[in-house]
Design a protein around this motif. Structure first.
Motif, PDB file in Angstrom:
ATOM      1  N   GLY A  66       5.128   1.555 -18.134  1.00 29.15           N
ATOM      2  CA  GLY A  66       4.189   1.441 -17.044  1.00 29.15           C
ATOM      3  C   GLY A  66       3.030   1.965 -17.228  1.00 29.15           C
ATOM      4  N   ASP A  67       2.429   2.228 -18.385  1.00 34.04           N
ATOM      5  CA  ASP A  67       1.060   2.669 -18.658  1.00 34.04           C
ATOM      6  C   ASP A  67       0.230   1.894 -18.327  1.00 34.04           C
ATOM      7  OD1 ASP A  67      -1.112   4.136 -19.695  1.00 34.04           O
ATOM      8  OD2 ASP A  67      -0.326   4.420 -21.701  1.00 34.04           O
ATOM      9  N   ASN A  68      -0.430   2.090 -17.186  1.00 34.00           N
ATOM     10  CA  ASN A  68      -1.610   1.374 -16.689  1.00 34.00           C
ATOM     11  C   ASN A  68      -2.867   1.517 -17.392  1.00 34.00           C
ATOM     12  OD1 ASN A  68      -0.137   0.186 -14.608  1.00 34.00           O
ATOM     13  ND2 ASN A  68      -0.416   1.695 -13.167  1.00 34.00           N
ATOM     14  N   SER A  69      -3.008   2.573 -18.180  1.00 33.54           N
ATOM     15  CA  SER A  69      -4.540   2.713 -18.851  1.00 33.54           C
ATOM     16  C   SER A  69      -4.361   1.768 -19.908  1.00 33.54           C
ATOM     17  CB  SER A  69      -4.661   4.203 -19.162  1.00 33.54           C
ATOM     18  OG  SER A  69      -3.580   4.558 -20.272  1.00 33.54           O
ATOM     19  N   GLU A  70      -3.372   1.438 -20.663  1.00 29.64           N
ATOM     20  CA  GLU A  70      -3.088   0.578 -21.620  1.00 29.64           C
ATOM     21  C   GLU A  70      -3.337  -0.881 -21.341  1.00 29.64           C
ATOM     22  OE1 GLU A  70       0.290   1.259 -23.985  1.00 29.64           O
ATOM     23  OE2 GLU A  70      -1.105   2.245 -25.574  1.00 29.64           O
ATOM     24  N   ARG A  71      -2.674  -1.123 -20.054  1.00 30.45           N
ATOM     25  CA  ARG A  71      -2.942  -2.239 -19.594  1.00 30.45           C
ATOM     26  C   ARG A  71      -4.119  -2.833 -19.322  1.00 30.45           C
ATOM     27  NH1 ARG A  71       1.549  -5.286 -15.836  1.00 30.45           N
ATOM     28  NH2 ARG A  71       0.331  -6.848 -15.039  1.00 30.45           N
ATOM     29  N   GLU A  72      -5.019  -1.643 -18.473  1.00 28.27           N
ATOM     30  CA  GLU A  72      -6.491  -2.045 -17.973  1.00 28.27           C
ATOM     31  C   GLU A  72      -7.195  -2.289 -19.188  1.00 28.27           C
ATOM     32  OE1 GLU A  72      -7.344   1.408 -15.424  1.00 28.27           O
ATOM     33  OE2 GLU A  72      -5.894   0.754 -14.098  1.00 28.27           O
ATOM     34  N   ALA A  73      -7.047  -1.474 -20.459  1.00 29.03           N
ATOM     35  CA  ALA A  73      -7.718  -1.668 -21.618  1.00 29.03           C
ATOM     36  C   ALA A  73      -7.627  -2.975 -22.288  1.00 29.03           C
ATOM     37  CB  ALA A  73      -7.435  -0.558 -22.547  1.00 29.03           C
ATOM     38  N   LEU A  74      -6.411  -3.477 -21.866  1.00 31.59           N
ATOM     39  CA  LEU A  74      -5.946  -4.780 -22.631  1.00 31.59           C
ATOM     40  C   LEU A  74      -6.880  -5.851 -21.840  1.00 31.59           C
ATOM     41  CD1 LEU A  74      -2.505  -4.097 -23.628  1.00 31.59           C
ATOM     42  CD2 LEU A  74      -4.020  -5.294 -25.182  1.00 31.59           C
ATOM     43  N   GLN A  75      -6.586  -5.640 -20.512  1.00 32.90           N
ATOM     44  CA  GLN A  75      -7.285  -6.747 -19.487  1.00 32.90           C
ATOM     45  C   GLN A  75      -8.944  -6.799 -19.756  1.00 32.90           C
ATOM     46  OE1 GLN A  75      -5.532  -4.810 -15.787  1.00 32.90           O
ATOM     47  NE2 GLN A  75      -4.522  -6.954 -15.347  1.00 32.90           N
ATOM     48  N   LYS A  76      -9.519  -5.334 -19.987  1.00 35.39           N
ATOM     49  CA  LYS A  76     -10.993  -5.341 -20.390  1.00 35.39           C
ATOM     50  C   LYS A  76     -11.205  -6.199 -21.497  1.00 35.39           C
ATOM     51  CE  LYS A  76     -12.081  -1.444 -17.820  1.00 35.39           C
ATOM     52  NZ  LYS A  76     -12.337   0.231 -17.952  1.00 35.39           N
ATOM     53  N   GLU A  77     -10.490  -6.350 -22.685  1.00 35.23           N
ATOM     54  CA  GLU A  77     -10.460  -7.083 -23.824  1.00 35.23           C
ATOM     55  C   GLU A  77     -10.189  -8.572 -23.586  1.00 35.23           C
ATOM     56  OE1 GLU A  77     -11.456  -6.238 -26.905  1.00 35.23           O
ATOM     57  OE2 GLU A  77     -11.760  -4.248 -26.198  1.00 35.23           O
ATOM     58  N   GLY A  78      -9.573  -8.770 -22.515  1.00 34.76           N
ATOM     59  CA  GLY A  78      -9.347 -10.377 -22.152  1.00 34.76           C
ATOM     60  C   GLY A  78      -7.789 -10.711 -21.963  1.00 34.76           C
ATOM     61  N   VAL A  79      -6.935  -9.925 -22.228  1.00 33.41           N
ATOM     62  CA  VAL A  79      -5.425 -10.328 -21.879  1.00 33.41           C
ATOM     63  C   VAL A  79      -5.340 -10.613 -20.324  1.00 33.41           C
ATOM     64  CG1 VAL A  79      -3.157  -9.602 -21.817  1.00 33.41           C
ATOM     65  CG2 VAL A  79      -4.632  -8.913 -23.871  1.00 33.41           C
ATOM     66  N   ARG A  80      -4.905 -11.555 -20.048  1.00 33.06           N
ATOM     67  CA  ARG A  80      -4.600 -12.021 -18.510  1.00 33.06           C
ATOM     68  C   ARG A  80      -3.129 -11.945 -18.086  1.00 33.06           C
ATOM     69  NH1 ARG A  80      -8.281 -17.502 -18.519  1.00 33.06           N
ATOM     70  NH2 ARG A  80      -7.063 -18.011 -20.249  1.00 33.06           N
ATOM     71  N   MET A  81      -2.474 -12.185 -19.190  1.00 35.13           N
ATOM     72  CA  MET A  81      -1.145 -12.045 -18.703  1.00 35.13           C
ATOM     73  C   MET A  81      -0.101 -11.110 -19.156  1.00 35.13           C
ATOM     74  SD  MET A  81       0.686 -14.336 -16.571  1.00 35.13           S
ATOM     75  CE  MET A  81      -0.605 -15.515 -16.452  1.00 35.13           C
ATOM     76  N   PHE A  82       0.595 -10.540 -18.437  1.00 39.23           N
ATOM     77  CA  PHE A  82       1.752  -9.536 -18.809  1.00 39.23           C
ATOM     78  C   PHE A  82       3.082  -9.884 -18.352  1.00 39.23           C
ATOM     79  CE2 PHE A  82      -2.382  -7.663 -18.713  1.00 39.23           C
ATOM     80  CZ  PHE A  82      -2.384  -6.545 -19.719  1.00 39.23           C
TER      81      PHE A  82
END
Length: 95
Positions: free
Chosen positions: A58-74
């Protein structure tokens, strides 16, 4: 469908076969290369790569970093085939 043993193998496979790949499913934590590192390499090969990140954390910081890089789906682990199918359809229909 093709499965790779880790990020390094995935990048090499994608480098050769990216024109035939619609969606890549990456784990957040892989041997020798993180999901973030792998995604960045895939994006260098094809900036429009469509990626779903699977994670059990549940690490939101990694998820947010990936979203900033362009990942749209988890997708949250554990997931089932129906959940994954929904995510793939959503990603494929996104502009």
């Amino acid at each position: 469908m093709h499965c790779c043993a880790g990020g390094i193998e995935a990048v090499e496979y994608f480098r050769v076969n990216n024109s035939t790949i619609d969606v890549v499913i990456l784990d957040m934590n892989m041997p020798k290369m993180s999901g973030m590192q792998c995604f960045k390499h895939l994006k260098e090969i094809n900036p429009g790569v469509r990626v779903i990140i699977a994670t059990g954390y549940g690490d939101n910081s990694e998820r947010e970093a990936l979203q900033k890089e362009g990942v749209r789906m988890f997708v949250q682990k554990p997931y089932n085939a129906a959940e994954l199918s929904v995510k793939i359809r959503e990603l494929m229909s996104a502009p």
